[in-house]
Design an enzyme around this catalytic site. Structure first.
Site, PDB file in Angstrom:
ATOM      1  N   LEU A  71       0.834  -1.195   0.000  1.00  0.00           N
ATOM      2  CA  LEU A  71       0.000   0.000   0.000  1.00  0.00           C
ATOM      3  C   LEU A  71       0.873   1.250   0.000  1.00  0.00           C
ATOM      4  O   LEU A  71       0.553   2.241  -0.661  1.00  0.00           O
ATOM      5  CB  LEU A  71      -0.944  -0.015   1.206  1.00  0.00           C
ATOM      6  CG  LEU A  71      -2.000   1.080   1.252  1.00  0.00           C
ATOM      7  CD1 LEU A  71      -2.838   1.087  -0.017  1.00  0.00           C
ATOM      8  CD2 LEU A  71      -2.874   0.906   2.476  1.00  0.00           C
ATOM      9  N   ILE A  74       2.126   1.887  -3.538  1.00  0.00           N
ATOM     10  CA  ILE A  74       1.020   2.432  -4.337  1.00  0.00           C
ATOM     11  C   ILE A  74       0.784   3.892  -3.967  1.00  0.00           C
ATOM     12  O   ILE A  74       0.577   4.741  -4.838  1.00  0.00           O
ATOM     13  CB  ILE A  74      -0.256   1.589  -4.147  1.00  0.00           C
ATOM     14  CG1 ILE A  74      -0.046   0.194  -4.734  1.00  0.00           C
ATOM     15  CG2 ILE A  74      -1.466   2.266  -4.776  1.00  0.00           C
ATOM     16  CD1 ILE A  74      -1.100  -0.819  -4.358  1.00  0.00           C
ATOM     17  N   HIS A  75       0.853   4.195  -2.691  1.00  0.00           N
ATOM     18  CA  HIS A  75       0.693   5.569  -2.202  1.00  0.00           C
ATOM     19  C   HIS A  75       1.773   6.470  -2.805  1.00  0.00           C
ATOM     20  O   HIS A  75       1.485   7.593  -3.249  1.00  0.00           O
ATOM     21  CB  HIS A  75       0.770   5.566  -0.668  1.00  0.00           C
ATOM     22  CG  HIS A  75       0.610   6.890  -0.036  1.00  0.00           C
ATOM     23  ND1 HIS A  75      -0.569   7.601  -0.062  1.00  0.00           N
ATOM     24  CD2 HIS A  75       1.491   7.648   0.675  1.00  0.00           C
ATOM     25  CE1 HIS A  75      -0.412   8.737   0.592  1.00  0.00           C
ATOM     26  NE2 HIS A  75       0.830   8.789   1.055  1.00  0.00           N
ATOM     27  N   ALA A  76       2.997   5.996  -2.854  1.00  0.00           N
ATOM     28  CA  ALA A  76       4.104   6.773  -3.418  1.00  0.00           C
ATOM     29  C   ALA A  76       3.869   7.036  -4.902  1.00  0.00           C
ATOM     30  O   ALA A  76       4.076   8.161  -5.384  1.00  0.00           O
ATOM     31  CB  ALA A  76       5.430   6.039  -3.211  1.00  0.00           C
ATOM     32  N   HIS A  79       1.260   9.675  -5.278  1.00  0.00           N
ATOM     33  CA  HIS A  79       1.831  11.004  -5.021  1.00  0.00           C
ATOM     34  C   HIS A  79       2.599  11.504  -6.240  1.00  0.00           C
ATOM     35  O   HIS A  79       2.479  12.673  -6.621  1.00  0.00           O
ATOM     36  CB  HIS A  79       2.780  10.966  -3.808  1.00  0.00           C
ATOM     37  CG  HIS A  79       2.116  11.303  -2.527  1.00  0.00           C
ATOM     38  ND1 HIS A  79       1.891  12.583  -2.127  1.00  0.00           N
ATOM     39  CD2 HIS A  79       1.635  10.510  -1.557  1.00  0.00           C
ATOM     40  CE1 HIS A  79       1.289  12.582  -0.956  1.00  0.00           C
ATOM     41  NE2 HIS A  79       1.123  11.327  -0.587  1.00  0.00           N
TER      42      HIS A  79
END
Length: 102
Positions: A71, A74-76, A79
């Site tokens: 996760l 994926i978050h990176a 961003h």
């Protein structure tokens, strides 16, 4: 550098790029086009830094070193994609404010 450090660098550089692009819009709105262009250049450099880290991860995977998709990764990526989009839009705003100033 371990995976978590690489992921955090992508988030950091992307956040810096987006923040600096915001600064560019504010500078252009205040009719400081020179500062706005400097901010856009800084935003571009932050994105280059993020891309270097991302490219390193991709090259590792191409060499057969599997990257655990988490996760946080994926978050990176989210961003980074948002920062790129925002930088492109900020550049349009700076151009617009520059045109209005003329």
């Amino acid at each position: 550098m371990n995976l978590e450090e690489q992921i955090m660098k992508i988030i950091l550089y992307s956040g810096n790029a987006k923040s600096t692009a915001f600064e560019a819009i504010y500078a252009a709105k205040e009719q400081n086009i020179t500062l706005a262009r400097e901010c856009m250049e800084k935003a571009n450099q932050e994105l280059v830094n993020a891309h270097h880290v991302q490219t390193s991860l991709i090259q590792s995977e191409v060499r057969g070193e599997k990257t655990e998709v988490s996760l946080l990764l994926i978050h990176a990526q989210d961003h980074l994609m948002n920062a790129i989009t925002f930088k492109d839009l900020a550049n349009e705003f700076v151009d617009l404010y520059e045109t209005l100033k003329k």
